[in-house]
Design a protein around this motif. Structure first.
Motif, mmCIF file in Angstrom:
data_model
loop_
_atom_site.group_PDB
_atom_site.id
_atom_site.type_symbol
_atom_site.label_atom_id
_atom_site.label_comp_id
_atom_site.label_asym_id
_atom_site.label_seq_id
_atom_site.Cartn_x
_atom_site.Cartn_y
_atom_site.Cartn_z
ATOM 1 N N GLU A 87 -4.239 13.010 2.985
ATOM 2 C CA GLU A 87 -3.458 11.750 2.374
ATOM 3 C C GLU A 87 -4.272 10.391 2.450
ATOM 4 O O GLU A 87 -5.180 10.118 3.444
ATOM 5 N N THR A 88 -3.778 9.318 1.403
ATOM 6 C CA THR A 88 -4.481 8.086 1.518
ATOM 7 C C THR A 88 -3.983 7.218 2.687
ATOM 8 O O THR A 88 -4.764 6.474 3.368
ATOM 9 N N THR A 89 -2.389 7.432 2.537
ATOM 10 C CA THR A 89 -1.881 6.742 3.710
ATOM 11 C C THR A 89 -0.479 7.473 4.107
ATOM 12 O O THR A 89 -0.348 8.833 3.196
ATOM 13 N N MET A 90 0.163 7.234 5.024
ATOM 14 C CA MET A 90 1.291 8.101 5.269
ATOM 15 C C MET A 90 2.205 8.288 3.964
ATOM 16 O O MET A 90 2.785 7.543 3.544
ATOM 17 N N THR A 148 -0.824 10.154 -1.277
ATOM 18 C CA THR A 148 -2.209 10.674 -1.759
ATOM 19 C C THR A 148 -2.644 10.108 -3.058
ATOM 20 O O THR A 148 -1.873 10.496 -4.113
ATOM 21 N N HIS A 185 -8.830 8.757 -2.960
ATOM 22 C CA HIS A 185 -8.317 7.541 -2.314
ATOM 23 C C HIS A 185 -8.848 6.145 -3.354
ATOM 24 O O HIS A 185 -9.171 5.175 -2.891
ATOM 25 N N GLN A 207 -7.852 1.489 0.417
ATOM 26 C CA GLN A 207 -8.245 1.441 1.931
ATOM 27 C C GLN A 207 -7.375 2.585 2.540
ATOM 28 O O GLN A 207 -6.173 2.474 2.425
ATOM 29 N N GLU A 208 -8.050 3.638 3.247
ATOM 30 C CA GLU A 208 -7.249 4.645 3.810
ATOM 31 C C GLU A 208 -6.249 4.049 5.020
ATOM 32 O O GLU A 208 -6.718 3.280 5.595
ATOM 33 N N GLY A 209 -5.063 4.545 4.795
ATOM 34 C CA GLY A 209 -4.027 4.012 5.929
ATOM 35 C C GLY A 209 -3.655 2.825 5.548
ATOM 36 O O GLY A 209 -3.057 2.254 6.413
ATOM 37 N N MET A 248 -1.234 -0.484 4.606
ATOM 38 C CA MET A 248 0.029 -0.639 4.802
ATOM 39 C C MET A 248 0.889 -1.163 3.742
ATOM 40 O O MET A 248 2.083 -0.918 3.225
#
Length: 203
Positions: free
Chosen positions: A115-118, A121, A161, A174-176, A178
């Motif tokens: 996953e790139t963020t929750m 992907t 990503h 940016q991984e994660g 928001m």
């Protein structure tokens, strides 16, 4: 095993393995009435039963006067999960199986990182001719849309990503993250496709 399924499985086309369902095979199916289903997964019925039965047995062992209602609720939730979720097709309704153009080869799938963020992907596929396409998925990876005139065999590189900005340039995510970047147009993304499960004896 029905010859229709055994012949396709011998080709090893669309092989897919995960921790939940074990070894499966992705394909397209034509039904006996002529209906064409572009995305079907052949799953092992034995593995499926071996997943359900221990969970129900575990609830049986925890039954008591005080936990009866809680256990019954759990039974209902488990049965809902296994009996009413997902799309399914009867194996006896299938006339023929072919390779699905929407199934990424396993080697390509393995190139896609987590996953790139929750819950999302994001990645970009670069083709041999230099064309680039933005992809993304919430969590399913069994089948993906593919641009016209291309196949997944045309993919030269996976940019993990990443996304395409308004100038059609690859930008690293940016991984994660928001907040979605202002120039990240998720609506212009090739996404995962819905599919049907078909349970057969794969052994």
């Amino acid at each position: 095993m029905n010859e229709i399924f055994s012949e396709f499985i011998r080709t090893k086309e669309g092989f897919f393995s995960d921790h939940s369902h074990g070894d499966s095979y992705r394909c397209s199916a034509t039904l006996k009435d002529g209906t064409f289903l572009p995305c079907v997964i052949l799953r092992d019925i034995g593995r499926y039963l071996n997943e359900i039965i221990p969970r129900l047995n575990a609830l049986d062992k925890r039954k008591s006067f005080f936990s009866k209602k809680h256990t019954n609720d759990n039974y209902e939730n488990i049965l809902k999960l296994y009996l009413t979720s997902g799309n399914r097709i009867n194996n006896y309704d299938i006339k023929s199986l072919t390779k699905s153009k929407f199934a990424m080869p396993e080697s390509l799938l393995n190139s896609i990182e987590g996953e790139t963020t929750m819950g999302w992907t994001g990645f970009v596929l670069e083709m041999h001719d230099g064309s680039i396409f933005q992809y993304g998925t919430t969590y399913l990876v069994q089948f993906f849309d593919i641009p016209e005139k291309y196949s997944f065999e045309d993919v030269m590189k996976v940019h993990n990503h990443s996304y395409l900005n308004a100038a059609n340039k690859i930008v690293r995510l940016q991984e994660g993250f928001m907040d979605i970047p202002d120039d990240y147009d998720i609506s212009n993304t090739y996404r995962e496709r819905p599919f049907f499960d078909c349970y057969v004896d794969l052994n």
